[in-house]
Motif scaffolding. Structure first.
Motif, PDB file in Angstrom:
ATOM      1  N   VAL A 140       0.841  -1.193   0.000  1.00 46.15           N
ATOM      2  CA  VAL A 140       0.000   0.000   0.000  1.00 46.15           C
ATOM      3  C   VAL A 140       0.884   1.253   0.000  1.00 46.15           C
ATOM      4  CG1 VAL A 140      -1.656   1.337   1.361  1.00 46.15           C
ATOM      5  CG2 VAL A 140      -1.979  -1.121   1.078  1.00 46.15           C
ATOM      6  N   ASN A 141       1.946   1.226   0.811  1.00 40.01           N
ATOM      7  CA  ASN A 141       2.881   2.358   0.848  1.00 40.01           C
ATOM      8  C   ASN A 141       3.607   2.529  -0.486  1.00 40.01           C
ATOM      9  OD1 ASN A 141       2.300   3.073   3.480  1.00 40.01           O
ATOM     10  ND2 ASN A 141       3.940   1.847   4.367  1.00 40.01           N
ATOM     11  N   LEU A 142       4.007   1.413  -1.087  1.00 43.44           N
ATOM     12  CA  LEU A 142       4.675   1.495  -2.385  1.00 43.44           C
ATOM     13  C   LEU A 142       3.743   2.050  -3.450  1.00 43.44           C
ATOM     14  CD1 LEU A 142       6.758  -1.821  -2.627  1.00 43.44           C
ATOM     15  CD2 LEU A 142       7.643   0.510  -2.506  1.00 43.44           C
ATOM     16  N   THR A 143       2.478   1.625  -3.428  1.00 49.00           N
ATOM     17  CA  THR A 143       1.498   2.138  -4.382  1.00 49.00           C
ATOM     18  C   THR A 143       1.368   3.648  -4.253  1.00 49.00           C
ATOM     19  OG1 THR A 143       0.267   0.056  -4.261  1.00 49.00           O
ATOM     20  CG2 THR A 143      -0.900   1.963  -5.164  1.00 49.00           C
ATOM     21  N   ARG A 144       1.292   4.112  -3.020  1.00 44.25           N
ATOM     22  CA  ARG A 144       1.164   5.551  -2.771  1.00 44.25           C
ATOM     23  C   ARG A 144       2.438   6.291  -3.188  1.00 44.25           C
ATOM     24  NH1 ARG A 144       0.372   5.115   2.237  1.00 44.25           N
ATOM     25  NH2 ARG A 144      -1.879   4.890   2.066  1.00 44.25           N
ATOM     26  N   TYR A 145       3.584   5.731  -2.825  1.00 40.32           N
ATOM     27  CA  TYR A 145       4.870   6.354  -3.118  1.00 40.32           C
ATOM     28  C   TYR A 145       5.110   6.469  -4.619  1.00 40.32           C
ATOM     29  CZ  TYR A 145      10.018   6.584  -3.436  1.00 40.32           C
ATOM     30  OH  TYR A 145      11.312   6.898  -3.745  1.00 40.32           O
ATOM     31  N   PHE A 146       4.910   5.357  -5.344  1.00 37.47           N
ATOM     32  CA  PHE A 146       5.104   5.388  -6.790  1.00 37.47           C
ATOM     33  C   PHE A 146       4.054   6.268  -7.464  1.00 37.47           C
ATOM     34  CE2 PHE A 146       7.206   0.992  -6.429  1.00 37.47           C
ATOM     35  CZ  PHE A 146       8.477   1.542  -6.461  1.00 37.47           C
ATOM     36  N   GLY A 147       2.838   6.242  -6.950  1.00 33.38           N
ATOM     37  CA  GLY A 147       1.784   7.073  -7.525  1.00 33.38           C
ATOM     38  C   GLY A 147       2.105   8.551  -7.434  1.00 33.38           C
ATOM     39  N   GLN A 148       2.736   8.965  -6.330  1.00 29.08           N
ATOM     40  CA  GLN A 148       3.123  10.363  -6.177  1.00 29.08           C
ATOM     41  C   GLN A 148       4.185  10.774  -7.187  1.00 29.08           C
ATOM     42  OE1 GLN A 148       4.269  10.410  -2.051  1.00 29.08           O
ATOM     43  NE2 GLN A 148       2.174  10.704  -1.312  1.00 29.08           N
ATOM     44  N   LEU A 149       4.932   9.790  -7.686  1.00 27.82           N
ATOM     45  CA  LEU A 149       5.942  10.050  -8.713  1.00 27.82           C
ATOM     46  C   LEU A 149       5.376   9.917 -10.125  1.00 27.82           C
ATOM     47  CD1 LEU A 149       8.920   8.072  -7.092  1.00 27.82           C
ATOM     48  CD2 LEU A 149       8.612  10.558  -7.156  1.00 27.82           C
ATOM     49  N   GLY A 150       4.081   9.556 -10.212  1.00 25.80           N
ATOM     50  CA  GLY A 150       3.436   9.408 -11.510  1.00 25.80           C
ATOM     51  C   GLY A 150       3.635   8.050 -12.143  1.00 25.80           C
ATOM     52  N   TRP A 151       4.075   7.050 -11.344  1.00 27.26           N
ATOM     53  CA  TRP A 151       4.336   5.712 -11.870  1.00 27.26           C
ATOM     54  C   TRP A 151       3.200   4.786 -11.474  1.00 27.26           C
ATOM     55  CZ3 TRP A 151       9.839   5.642  -9.329  1.00 27.26           C
ATOM     56  CH2 TRP A 151      10.613   6.664  -9.920  1.00 27.26           C
ATOM     57  N   ARG A 152       2.859   3.872 -12.364  1.00 26.86           N
ATOM     58  CA  ARG A 152       1.702   2.991 -12.147  1.00 26.86           C
ATOM     59  C   ARG A 152       2.148   1.670 -11.537  1.00 26.86           C
ATOM     60  NH1 ARG A 152      -2.095   3.120 -17.395  1.00 26.86           N
ATOM     61  NH2 ARG A 152      -3.281   1.743 -16.015  1.00 26.86           N
ATOM     62  N   TYR A 153       1.741   1.462 -10.310  1.00 20.69           N
ATOM     63  CA  TYR A 153       2.084   0.262  -9.547  1.00 20.69           C
ATOM     64  C   TYR A 153       0.791  -0.286  -8.956  1.00 20.69           C
ATOM     65  CZ  TYR A 153       4.432  -2.642  -5.971  1.00 20.69           C
ATOM     66  OH  TYR A 153       4.873  -3.693  -5.185  1.00 20.69           O
ATOM     67  N   HIS A 154       0.421  -1.488  -9.369  1.00 23.02           N
ATOM     68  CA  HIS A 154      -0.826  -2.100  -8.912  1.00 23.02           C
ATOM     69  C   HIS A 154      -0.494  -3.264  -7.984  1.00 23.02           C
ATOM     70  CE1 HIS A 154      -3.489  -0.077 -11.933  1.00 23.02           C
ATOM     71  NE2 HIS A 154      -2.357  -0.042 -12.612  1.00 23.02           N
ATOM     72  N   TYR A 155      -0.981  -3.184  -6.771  1.00 19.72           N
ATOM     73  CA  TYR A 155      -0.823  -4.272  -5.801  1.00 19.72           C
ATOM     74  C   TYR A 155      -2.043  -5.169  -5.870  1.00 19.72           C
ATOM     75  CZ  TYR A 155      -1.386  -6.306  -1.103  1.00 19.72           C
ATOM     76  OH  TYR A 155      -1.621  -7.145  -0.035  1.00 19.72           O
ATOM     77  N   LEU A 156      -1.812  -6.469  -6.080  1.00 16.34           N
ATOM     78  CA  LEU A 156      -2.900  -7.447  -6.141  1.00 16.34           C
ATOM     79  C   LEU A 156      -2.648  -8.510  -5.080  1.00 16.34           C
ATOM     80  CD1 LEU A 156      -2.075  -6.713  -9.423  1.00 16.34           C
ATOM     81  CD2 LEU A 156      -4.399  -7.592  -9.543  1.00 16.34           C
ATOM     82  N   PRO A 157      -3.462  -8.562  -4.027  1.00 17.23           N
ATOM     83  CA  PRO A 157      -3.200  -9.450  -2.877  1.00 17.23           C
ATOM     84  C   PRO A 157      -3.706 -10.870  -3.091  1.00 17.23           C
ATOM     85  CG  PRO A 157      -5.126  -8.125  -2.429  1.00 17.23           C
ATOM     86  CD  PRO A 157      -4.622  -7.682  -3.785  1.00 17.23           C
ATOM     87  N   PHE A 158      -3.265 -11.492  -4.170  1.00 23.57           N
ATOM     88  CA  PHE A 158      -3.724 -12.829  -4.530  1.00 23.57           C
ATOM     89  C   PHE A 158      -2.539 -13.728  -4.830  1.00 23.57           C
ATOM     90  CE2 PHE A 158      -6.625  -9.610  -6.295  1.00 23.57           C
ATOM     91  CZ  PHE A 158      -7.754  -9.858  -5.510  1.00 23.57           C
ATOM     92  N   ALA A 159      -2.755 -15.029  -4.634  1.00 28.61           N
ATOM     93  CA  ALA A 159      -1.802 -16.025  -5.103  1.00 28.61           C
ATOM     94  C   ALA A 159      -2.206 -16.423  -6.512  1.00 28.61           C
ATOM     95  CB  ALA A 159      -1.807 -17.243  -4.183  1.00 28.61           C
ATOM     96  N   VAL A 160      -1.250 -16.460  -7.424  1.00 36.17           N
ATOM     97  CA  VAL A 160      -1.573 -16.908  -8.783  1.00 36.17           C
ATOM     98  C   VAL A 160      -1.601 -18.429  -8.814  1.00 36.17           C
ATOM     99  CG1 VAL A 160      -0.698 -14.849  -9.928  1.00 36.17           C
ATOM    100  CG2 VAL A 160       0.866 -16.730  -9.456  1.00 36.17           C
ATOM    101  N   SER A 161      -2.541 -18.959  -9.591  1.00 36.72           N
ATOM    102  CA  SER A 161      -2.734 -20.402  -9.650  1.00 36.72           C
ATOM    103  C   SER A 161      -3.330 -20.739 -11.013  1.00 36.72           C
ATOM    104  CB  SER A 161      -3.659 -20.852  -8.506  1.00 36.72           C
ATOM    105  OG  SER A 161      -3.821 -22.258  -8.490  1.00 36.72           O
ATOM    106  N   ASP A 162      -3.886 -21.960 -11.122  1.00 35.92           N
ATOM    107  CA  ASP A 162      -4.562 -22.362 -12.352  1.00 35.92           C
ATOM    108  C   ASP A 162      -6.069 -22.379 -12.173  1.00 35.92           C
ATOM    109  OD1 ASP A 162      -4.695 -24.506 -10.648  1.00 35.92           O
ATOM    110  OD2 ASP A 162      -4.178 -26.020 -12.150  1.00 35.92           O
ATOM    111  N   SER A 163      -6.556 -21.804 -11.066  1.00 30.71           N
ATOM    112  CA  SER A 163      -7.996 -21.772 -10.813  1.00 30.71           C
ATOM    113  C   SER A 163      -8.296 -20.720  -9.752  1.00 30.71           C
ATOM    114  CB  SER A 163      -8.498 -23.150 -10.338  1.00 30.71           C
ATOM    115  OG  SER A 163      -7.824 -23.535  -9.162  1.00 30.71           O
ATOM    116  N   TYR A 164      -9.575 -20.368  -9.654  1.00 35.93           N
ATOM    117  CA  TYR A 164     -10.027 -19.421  -8.638  1.00 35.93           C
ATOM    118  C   TYR A 164     -10.441 -20.177  -7.376  1.00 35.93           C
ATOM    119  CZ  TYR A 164     -10.270 -15.929 -12.344  1.00 35.93           C
ATOM    120  OH  TYR A 164      -9.954 -15.076 -13.373  1.00 35.93           O
ATOM    121  N   GLY A 165     -10.285 -19.533  -6.237  1.00 36.36           N
ATOM    122  CA  GLY A 165     -10.701 -20.154  -4.985  1.00 36.36           C
ATOM    123  C   GLY A 165      -9.896 -19.619  -3.824  1.00 36.36           C
ATOM    124  N   ASN A 166      -9.602 -20.498  -2.886  1.00 36.27           N
ATOM    125  CA  ASN A 166      -8.775 -20.170  -1.737  1.00 36.27           C
ATOM    126  C   ASN A 166      -7.751 -21.280  -1.543  1.00 36.27           C
ATOM    127  OD1 ASN A 166     -10.063 -17.660  -0.486  1.00 36.27           O
ATOM    128  ND2 ASN A 166     -11.818 -19.033  -0.605  1.00 36.27           N
TER     129      ASN A 166
END
Length: 334
Positions: A140-166
């Motif tokens: 969240v801090n990195l998103t804010r920090y980079f955003g203030q510099l005009g850089w696009r940083y998207h944080y996605l709080p997910f594990a990548v896998s081959d399916s949706y779920g938990n």
């Protein structure tokens, strides 16, 4: 010569900037409340992006009757960097701020080769996938920090896998190393602490958020020269360090066609750990029965079999001639 007085109002901005930078780069807050539903609002900042959609849309099927094309997270991104298993975001900082890491020569060479040595950060979009809630505030801090510099940083709080779920992941007692072993393997026996994290199918996410993205009308970098990335063509580069989830994700990327169709370069690690995977729901997608005594989508490999599987997987990948992705480069410079 009379001494020149330095007022506190003169030096205070510099002191505050240095203190903030050190705080951002070193402090990792623990026991952060994790609420996936609130991630979009809490991590978004004022940005140059034309829209701020949710990090993941539950409905992954395109509405063929829609009259207006759906916006994508990657719209107006010239170059794209998918940081799979971001941990505390070091690789993204190596890309955006290489001058802060003068000894990370491998990463500098790789990014110069793929994106060009005279790239501009306004041409880049970073998508950082990191499921460990301990690192949430950091991102969240990195998103804010980079955003203030005009850089696009998207944080996605997910594990990548081959399916949706938990999925059940484990804190493996390596907090002193920024929990680099956080994943779906219990590495320290009974001492490991369970954590349920949301998973997404990376193939679908790339199809929905990257494929067919709207390219920007203007680029800021100075492209050209002898480097492969210097041609200025839009690139999609993937870094994969996902603690043995690569045995789910990489085959899905390969055999769905998404890797060869959408990704220019992929690099990362293979983990030589035993693999014991079964598909969510007990059956593979689109499969009414099993294959012999197996269920489609399951994978069971003993420690001695993992390296053979790696070699055969890469051999199959290398055998495809018509492929945008030229190789899987084994590499980690974190």
């Amino acid at each position: 010569m009379p001494r020149r007085r330095i007022s506190i109002s003169t030096v205070l901005p510099t002191i505050l900037f240095i203190a903030y930078f050190l705080h951002l780069d070193k402090k990792i807050l623990r026991d952060v409340a994790f609420d996936p539903a609130s991630t979009s609002s809490s991590s978004s900042t004022k940005s140059t992006a034309p829209h701020t959609p949710l990090p993941l849309r539950p409905n992954t099927k395109t509405n063929i009757n829609a009259t207006t094309p759906k916006s994508k997270l990657a719209d107006d991104c010239h170059h794209i960097y998918l940081d799979l298993g971001s941990n505390i975001g070091i690789h993204s900082r190596l890309l955006y701020q290489p001058h802060l890491y003068p000894h990370a020569l491998k990463s500098k060479f790789l990014f110069d080769q793929q994106f060009g040595p005279h790239r501009h950060n306004n041409d880049l979009c970073v998508f950082a996938f990191e499921p460990n809630p301990i690192h949430r505030e950091r991102h969240v801090n990195l998103t804010r920090y980079f955003g203030q510099l005009g850089w696009r940083y998207h944080y996605l709080p997910f594990a990548v896998s081959d399916s949706y779920g938990n999925g059940t992941f484990y804190h493996n007692g390596d907090g002193h190393k920024e929990e680099i072993g956080f994943g779906d393997h219990r590495l320290i026996g009974k001492g490991a602490v369970e954590e349920v994290v949301p998973t997404i199918r990376l193939v679908d996410w790339i199809r929905e958020e990257v494929r067919g993205r709207r390219l920007p009308k203007k680029v800021f970098g100075k492209y050209g020269g002898i480097y492969g990335g210097g041609d200025g063509k839009p690139k999609v580069v993937v870094k994969m360090d996902i603690e043995a989830m690569e045995y789910r994700v990489l085959p899905d990327l390969m055999f769905s066609g998404v890797l060869c169709q959408e990704v220019d370069f992929i690099y990362g690690e293979f983990h030589d750990w035993p693999v014991d995977y079964e598909p969510h729901g007990g059956r593979g997608r689109g499969n009414a029965g099993g294959i012999g005594n197996r269920i489609r989508g399951e994978l069971h490999l003993k420690k001695g079999e993992v390296m053979n599987f790696q070699r055969e997987l890469i051999k199959a990948f290398d055998s495809v001639n018509d492929c945008r992705t030229r190789e899987f480069f084994y590499f980690d410079d974190e």
